[in-house]
Design an enzyme around this catalytic site. Structure first.
Site, PDB file in Angstrom:
ATOM      1  N   ARG A 129       0.853  -1.266   0.162  1.00  0.00           N
ATOM      2  CA  ARG A 129      -0.123   0.106   0.096  1.00  0.00           C
ATOM      3  C   ARG A 129       0.658   1.147  -0.041  1.00  0.00           C
ATOM      4  NH1 ARG A 129      -2.839  -3.048   3.795  1.00  0.00           N
ATOM      5  NH2 ARG A 129      -4.774  -4.133   2.404  1.00  0.00           N
ATOM      6  N   LYS A 151       2.280  11.453 -10.652  1.00  0.00           N
ATOM      7  CA  LYS A 151       1.469  10.690 -11.329  1.00  0.00           C
ATOM      8  C   LYS A 151       2.496   9.305 -11.670  1.00  0.00           C
ATOM      9  CE  LYS A 151      -1.784  13.338 -13.445  1.00  0.00           C
ATOM     10  NZ  LYS A 151      -2.371  13.820 -14.631  1.00  0.00           N
ATOM     11  N   GLU A 193       7.545  19.137 -24.013  1.00  0.00           N
ATOM     12  CA  GLU A 193       6.867  19.393 -22.918  1.00  0.00           C
ATOM     13  C   GLU A 193       7.292  20.861 -22.426  1.00  0.00           C
ATOM     14  OE1 GLU A 193       4.285  17.469 -21.625  1.00  0.00           O
ATOM     15  OE2 GLU A 193       4.812  15.448 -22.251  1.00  0.00           O
ATOM     16  N   LYS A 235       5.666  23.394 -13.324  1.00  0.00           N
ATOM     17  CA  LYS A 235       5.030  21.966 -12.894  1.00  0.00           C
ATOM     18  C   LYS A 235       4.568  22.065 -11.405  1.00  0.00           C
ATOM     19  CE  LYS A 235       3.769  17.423 -13.597  1.00  0.00           C
ATOM     20  NZ  LYS A 235       4.124  16.220 -14.398  1.00  0.00           N
ATOM     21  N   GLU A 245      -5.610  16.409  -9.169  1.00  0.00           N
ATOM     22  CA  GLU A 245      -6.414  16.818 -10.445  1.00  0.00           C
ATOM     23  C   GLU A 245      -7.932  16.836 -10.151  1.00  0.00           C
ATOM     24  OE1 GLU A 245      -4.407  15.252 -13.848  1.00  0.00           O
ATOM     25  OE2 GLU A 245      -6.203  15.256 -14.996  1.00  0.00           O
ATOM     26  N   ARG A 250      -4.927  21.133 -12.699  1.00  0.00           N
ATOM     27  CA  ARG A 250      -3.838  20.425 -13.175  1.00  0.00           C
ATOM     28  C   ARG A 250      -4.154  19.818 -14.431  1.00  0.00           C
ATOM     29  NH1 ARG A 250      -0.131  15.837  -9.902  1.00  0.00           N
ATOM     30  NH2 ARG A 250       0.991  15.225 -11.680  1.00  0.00           N
ATOM     31  N   ASN A 254      -2.165  19.099 -19.623  1.00  0.00           N
ATOM     32  CA  ASN A 254      -2.497  18.063 -20.503  1.00  0.00           C
ATOM     33  C   ASN A 254      -2.883  18.826 -21.948  1.00  0.00           C
ATOM     34  OD1 ASN A 254      -2.797  15.065 -19.686  1.00  0.00           O
ATOM     35  ND2 ASN A 254      -4.223  15.585 -18.229  1.00  0.00           N
ATOM     36  N   HIS A 257      -2.449  16.860 -25.135  1.00  0.00           N
ATOM     37  CA  HIS A 257      -2.287  15.224 -24.753  1.00  0.00           C
ATOM     38  C   HIS A 257      -3.658  14.367 -25.334  1.00  0.00           C
ATOM     39  CE1 HIS A 257       1.218  16.450 -22.766  1.00  0.00           C
ATOM     40  NE2 HIS A 257       1.219  15.667 -22.158  1.00  0.00           N
ATOM     41  N   HIS A 261      -2.394  11.270 -26.988  1.00  0.00           N
ATOM     42  CA  HIS A 261      -2.480  10.000 -26.576  1.00  0.00           C
ATOM     43  C   HIS A 261      -3.264   9.043 -27.613  1.00  0.00           C
ATOM     44  CE1 HIS A 261      -1.949  11.278 -21.948  1.00  0.00           C
ATOM     45  NE2 HIS A 261      -0.875  10.903 -22.329  1.00  0.00           N
ATOM     46  N   HIS A 274       6.347  10.034 -26.997  1.00  0.00           N
ATOM     47  CA  HIS A 274       5.460  10.715 -26.484  1.00  0.00           C
ATOM     48  C   HIS A 274       5.610  12.393 -26.966  1.00  0.00           C
ATOM     49  CE1 HIS A 274       2.873  11.882 -23.255  1.00  0.00           C
ATOM     50  NE2 HIS A 274       3.616  12.743 -22.647  1.00  0.00           N
TER      51      HIS A 274
HETATM   52  N1  LIG Z   1       3.975  10.563 -14.798  1.00  0.00           N
HETATM   53  C1  LIG Z   1       3.987  11.726 -15.369  1.00  0.00           C
HETATM   54  O1  LIG Z   1       3.356  12.740 -14.924  1.00  0.00           O
HETATM   55  C2  LIG Z   1       4.188  11.735 -16.895  1.00  0.00           C
HETATM   56  C3  LIG Z   1       4.396  12.873 -17.603  1.00  0.00           C
HETATM   57  C4  LIG Z   1       4.661  12.820 -18.951  1.00  0.00           C
HETATM   58  C5  LIG Z   1       5.011  11.781 -19.586  1.00  0.00           C
HETATM   59  N2  LIG Z   1       5.017  10.455 -18.913  1.00  0.00           N
HETATM   60  C6  LIG Z   1       5.558   9.230 -19.505  1.00  0.00           C
HETATM   61  O2  LIG Z   1       6.863   9.382 -19.645  1.00  0.00           O
HETATM   62  C7  LIG Z   1       7.196   8.378 -20.888  1.00  0.00           C
HETATM   63  C8  LIG Z   1       8.164   8.882 -21.801  1.00  0.00           C
HETATM   64  O3  LIG Z   1       9.188   9.077 -20.989  1.00  0.00           O
HETATM   65  P1  LIG Z   1      10.685   9.299 -21.815  1.00  0.00           P
HETATM   66  O4  LIG Z   1      10.459  10.288 -22.854  1.00  0.00           O
HETATM   67  O5  LIG Z   1      11.954   9.744 -20.863  1.00  0.00           O
HETATM   68  O6  LIG Z   1      11.073   7.896 -22.530  1.00  0.00           O
HETATM   69  P2  LIG Z   1      11.710   6.607 -21.906  1.00  0.00           P
HETATM   70  O7  LIG Z   1      12.096   6.317 -20.580  1.00  0.00           O
HETATM   71  O8  LIG Z   1      11.410   5.575 -22.709  1.00  0.00           O
HETATM   72  O9  LIG Z   1      13.336   7.150 -22.249  1.00  0.00           O
HETATM   73  C9  LIG Z   1      13.526   7.358 -23.736  1.00  0.00           C
HETATM   74  C10 LIG Z   1      14.817   6.663 -24.123  1.00  0.00           C
HETATM   75  O10 LIG Z   1      16.221   7.163 -23.766  1.00  0.00           O
HETATM   76  C11 LIG Z   1      16.813   6.042 -23.070  1.00  0.00           C
HETATM   77  N3  LIG Z   1      17.406   6.728 -22.046  1.00  0.00           N
HETATM   78  C12 LIG Z   1      17.161   7.231 -20.903  1.00  0.00           C
HETATM   79  N4  LIG Z   1      18.216   8.106 -20.458  1.00  0.00           N
HETATM   80  C13 LIG Z   1      19.283   8.082 -21.132  1.00  0.00           C
HETATM   81  C14 LIG Z   1      20.437   8.984 -21.200  1.00  0.00           C
HETATM   82  N5  LIG Z   1      20.720   9.658 -20.246  1.00  0.00           N
HETATM   83  N6  LIG Z   1      21.346   8.707 -22.171  1.00  0.00           N
HETATM   84  C15 LIG Z   1      21.035   7.620 -23.101  1.00  0.00           C
HETATM   85  N7  LIG Z   1      19.805   6.909 -23.231  1.00  0.00           N
HETATM   86  C16 LIG Z   1      18.699   7.310 -22.551  1.00  0.00           C
HETATM   87  C17 LIG Z   1      16.125   4.994 -22.701  1.00  0.00           C
HETATM   88  O11 LIG Z   1      16.693   3.760 -22.839  1.00  0.00           O
HETATM   89  C18 LIG Z   1      14.878   5.113 -23.761  1.00  0.00           C
HETATM   90  O12 LIG Z   1      15.266   4.214 -25.060  1.00  0.00           O
HETATM   91  C19 LIG Z   1       5.851   7.953 -21.378  1.00  0.00           C
HETATM   92  O13 LIG Z   1       5.325   6.719 -20.990  1.00  0.00           O
HETATM   93  C20 LIG Z   1       4.941   9.007 -20.984  1.00  0.00           C
HETATM   94  O14 LIG Z   1       3.457   8.323 -20.591  1.00  0.00           O
HETATM   95  C21 LIG Z   1       4.533  10.515 -17.533  1.00  0.00           C
HETATM   96 ZN   LIG Z   2       3.324  14.532 -21.537  1.00  0.00          ZN
END
Ligand SMILES: NC(=O)c1ccc[n+]([C@@H]2O[C@H](COP(=O)([O-])OP(=O)(O)OC[C@H]3O[C@@H](n4cnc5c(N)ncnc54)[C@H](O)[C@@H]3O)[C@@H](O)[C@H]2O)c1
Ligand SMILES: [Zn+2]
Length: 369
Positions: A129, A151, A193, A235, A245, A250, A254, A257, A261, A274
């Site tokens: 939990r 999130k 972003e 943020k 939200e 909040r 989006n 988005h 999505h 993304h």
């Molecule tokens: N929780 C939230 O509030 C929130 C907000 C926005 C996006 N997201 C989520 O985030 C995800 C996308 O995140 P992302 O763009 O970081 O993608 P990701 O985590 O897939 O990373 C992108 C790529 O970069 C590589 N990588 C990571 N750090 C590296 C570095 N320093 N050097 C070399 N390679 C590196 C990873 O292996 C991957 O191939 C999506 O799933 C999205 O839904 C969540």
């Molecule tokens: Zn986003």
């Protein structure tokens, strides 16, 4: 030169710091020992979830720092890519926690991008939990967005982030020097972003970005340090005002988005990044606002110009244009939907957005494709 600044996220007993610098990873063990209330070094127990592609570099550096400080560390590699936001990968982390007999003082530490952070955060939110969690983002997108705000979640095959929980981290440690190795597409994806924050909250920041395109494209360290700090602050302001939200505030985050999505899911997770989907989605939302006479065309034009100059796509991919019904179906799964009515975040001016209802989805999509 070592530089370090921090942004505070004020959420009462869930408040935390976002520490931003160029060598902050080594400083992790001290605060973790304190928070865990560890009497002896080995009383600090950590499940380290590291993206597989940086497991041997940044993941190892964090593991070494923790081990050098005497902590008991179990490291699990998370396969790179969006498909890891799955029940199967969550199970691998649950298994590791059970195996190490984790308790509510065991920390989950995520080292990687948004995928690793969302997955590990979800596991930390749901194991026993809820156990403490620390984010160490290594992509620009994770630094400016996903690691802040609590999130967490994984994907359902039919919809992104459908299974999730709110779980604030105990801290976020951002080492901006890790951006040196980030592939070009992923770096640009994060910039989408950053542009979003300018459009929704801060016209001056948007202008500043327009004036620093060369530095942004060159990944100038000082420019990046400012961009990460300003984005985290914006943020944090939103999250503080509407943590879960529930007040509609909040939802501004989006922007773009609802479209994004749908595009991401239809293109197949991972084929449209993304941030790329968000760039296209912001332009769609802005064009929709334009067609409803809510903004002047120049507001869209400036977004298109800035996003394009930063190497981001701005047009709906050709194959997705043929799938209007599918786009609408996916958009209806958007978490902002209420009583089957879509709520769009649309610009009112640069730096200001509004939630708009009463838009018929087929006409919204038809006008764009
Ligand atoms: N929780 C939230 O509030 C929130 C907000 C926005 C996006 N997201 C989520 O985030 C995800 C996308 O995140 P992302 O763009 O970081 O993608 P990701 O985590 O897939 O990373 C992108 C790529 O970069 C590589 N990588 C990571 N750090 C590296 C570095 N320093 N050097 C070399 N390679 C590196 C990873 O292996 C991957 O191939 C999506 O799933 C999205 O839904 C969540
Ligand atoms: Zn986003």
């Amino acid at each position: 030169m070592k530089t370090e600044t921090s942004v505070r996220v004020e959420l009462g007993e869930r408040s935390y710091d976002i520490v931003i610098g160029d060598s902050v990873f080594a400083t992790l063990p001290g605060p973790l020992h304190r928070w865990a209330g560890a009497k002896r070094p080995q009383d600090l127990r950590v499940l380290l979830a590291a993206d597989a592609s940086i497991r041997g570099s940044y993941g190892q550096a964090v593991e070494d720092a923790l081990r050098d400080a005497g902590a008991d560390v179990v490291c699990v590699s998370v396969p790179s890519g969006e498909t890891s936001k799955s029940l199967q990968q969550a199970e691998a982390l649950y298994d590791a926690l059970v195996e190490m007999q984790a308790d509510r003082r065991t920390f989950v530490v995520a080292v990687g991008g948004g995928v690793t952070g969302d997955l590990a955060g979800f596991v930390a939110a749901t194991y026993a939990r809820g156990i403490p969690f620390v984010q160490m983002p290594t992509t620009l997108l994770a630094m400016v967005d996903s690691s802040v705000g609590g999130k967490t979640g994984i994907n359902h095959p039919r919809g992104k982030n459908l299974i999730g929980a709110f779980h604030q981290p105990a801290a976020v440690f951002i080492d901006t020097s890790t951006l040196d190795t980030l592939p070009d597409r992923d770096y640009r994806s994060g910039l989408a972003e950053v542009v979003k924050y300018g459009v929704i909250l801060d016209a001056k920041f948007f202008e500043w970005l327009e004036q620093h395109i060369d530095e942004l494209n060159a990944r100038d360290p000082q420019t990046l340090a400012f961009v990460v700090r300003r984005s985290c602050q914006l943020k944090a302001d939103v999250v503080q005002a509407d943590e879960r939200e529930t007040l509609g505030l909040r939802a501004v985050l989006n922007y773009g988005h609802t479209f994004a999505h749908a595009f991401e899911t239809l293109a197949g997770y991972g084929s449209l990044l993304h941030g790329e989907a968000v760039a296209i989605g912001m332009v769609c939302a802005s064009r929709l606002a334009e067609s409803l006479q809510r903004i002047d065309k120049s507001v869209t034009d400036r977004q298109v110009a800035l996003l394009s100059a930063l190497g981001l796509p701005v047009d709906v991919p050709h194959d997705l244009r043929q799938q209007q019904d599918a786009i609408i179906e996916r958009m209806m799964l958007d978490k902002k939907t209420q009583n089957r009515e879509l709520r769009f975040i649309l610009p009112a001016a640069l730096g200001k957005v509004e939630t708009v209802t009463g838009i018929d989805p087929p006409s919204a999509v038809a006008s764009l494709c």
